[in-house]
Design an enzyme around this catalytic site. Sequence first.
Site, PDB file in Angstrom:
ATOM      1  N   GLU A 160       2.967  -0.178  10.764  1.00 38.59           N
ATOM      2  CA  GLU A 160       2.163   0.232  11.916  1.00 38.59           C
ATOM      3  C   GLU A 160       2.297  -0.727  13.097  1.00 38.59           C
ATOM      4  O   GLU A 160       1.922  -1.893  13.000  1.00 38.59           O
ATOM      5  CB  GLU A 160       0.692   0.341  11.510  1.00 38.59           C
ATOM      6  CG  GLU A 160       0.416   1.448  10.507  1.00 38.59           C
ATOM      7  CD  GLU A 160      -0.951   1.347   9.871  1.00 38.59           C
ATOM      8  OE1 GLU A 160      -1.370   2.359   9.275  1.00 38.59           O
ATOM      9  OE2 GLU A 160      -1.589   0.290   9.958  1.00 38.59           O
ATOM     10  N   THR A 219       0.848  -1.180   0.000  1.00 39.51           N
ATOM     11  CA  THR A 219       0.000   0.000   0.000  1.00 39.51           C
ATOM     12  C   THR A 219       0.873   1.216   0.000  1.00 39.51           C
ATOM     13  O   THR A 219       1.368   1.593   1.020  1.00 39.51           O
ATOM     14  CB  THR A 219      -0.892   0.008   1.201  1.00 39.51           C
ATOM     15  OG1 THR A 219      -2.133   0.385   0.733  1.00 39.51           O
ATOM     16  CG2 THR A 219      -0.667   0.984   2.236  1.00 39.51           C
ATOM     17  N   SER A 252     -11.449   7.068  13.110  1.00 38.65           N
ATOM     18  CA  SER A 252     -12.040   7.899  14.164  1.00 38.65           C
ATOM     19  C   SER A 252     -11.181   9.114  14.476  1.00 38.65           C
ATOM     20  O   SER A 252     -10.079   9.239  13.984  1.00 38.65           O
ATOM     21  CB  SER A 252     -12.214   7.059  15.426  1.00 38.65           C
ATOM     22  OG  SER A 252     -10.989   6.566  15.885  1.00 38.65           O
TER      23      SER A 252
END
Length: 390
Positions: free
Chosen positions: A266, A186, A390
Amino acid sequence: MSVTAASGFAAAGVVAGLKSSGKRDLAIVQNLGPLASAAAVFTTNRCKANPVLWSEQVIADGVVSAIVLNSGGANCYTGARGFQTTHETAETVAERLEISAGDVLVCSTGLIGDQLDLDLLKAGVWDATLALQSAGSDGPDAGLAAAEAIMTTDAKPKEAVQVSPAGWTVGGMAKGAGMLAPGLATMLVVLTTDAPLDSEQLDSALRQATRVTFDRLDSDGCMSTNDTVALLASGAIGVNTDLDEFTAALTEVCRSLAEQLQADAEGASHDIAIEVVNARTEDDAVAVGRSVSRSNLFKAAIFGNDPNWGRVLAAVGTTDAEFDPYAIDVAINGVQVCVAGEPGQPRELVDLTPRAAHVLIDLHAGEATATILTNDLTHDYVHENSAYAS
């Protein structure tokens, strides 16, 4: 320096306001020529973002004068309005730089399903093109600003450079920290060179380079909708360029960027290289390495510093590769924990406290080899991706 290391390129990275963080979020890389040859490869995901659909059309003739990239939104699954946003972004770049919109690649990265603010994009393009016209737009600071502008969850920008003895240069920048899986991982990647190569030569070199670098980065098994790797050539260094030598240099730049993506994945606490040797074919080696890289049980074990080699063999056995299941050897960080399908050295000898982890799988089935790069599965990865929107 990265994309500005090669002669004939200018870059800029600015704050367009697409990110709530107030950080840079729009970049432009301009090819100043005299050549404008280019090649690109894109995600193999059937669900493609609007910028990919646009850029696939642009690259068809092998001519690219500029590339505009934004973070702060993927512009994917945003319908006709989203495609129009991509089109108008390219038109704005073209108008400002006095080039054709059909020669402008567009890349976006961020959350899927949200419309990008076109007014902010256009204003950002205006600011970026002003920066391109200023002194220093071809310097290292400009390249770094562009690399920072394409970051999302990245902890740091990724840059790489190779300079040939003949005098031509290959530079590159990349973004990516999650959804790292083929095709391409990605990522958004811009590669530049001042070698005088045409689009067919660039396409050949790029596909060879990505096949053994980005396509073998498999951090979490998730494929993006926006992956783009673009290679632009200015031809500003008018020296004879051996294509094999160029491909080797390009591959090294891609390998460095892929390893930087792996290291910035991550939440990862281990960078894992899964090396498969003595496979019947290269495809078999890739399939075996990728199967292990996608085993959550294996990745969780590495996170816990547990050299559970049984999970390696269990993943190998799910593939269609040719091998004798009871002739496989496995070594973890140099300790031969499995020999011919039986226990080898005590697993307690394996030290998994360093960040780097190396798994060597010997299939004893041929002479082919391949290495897949991956990461462990951590609490931080789960937390970060549970709250991404979020």
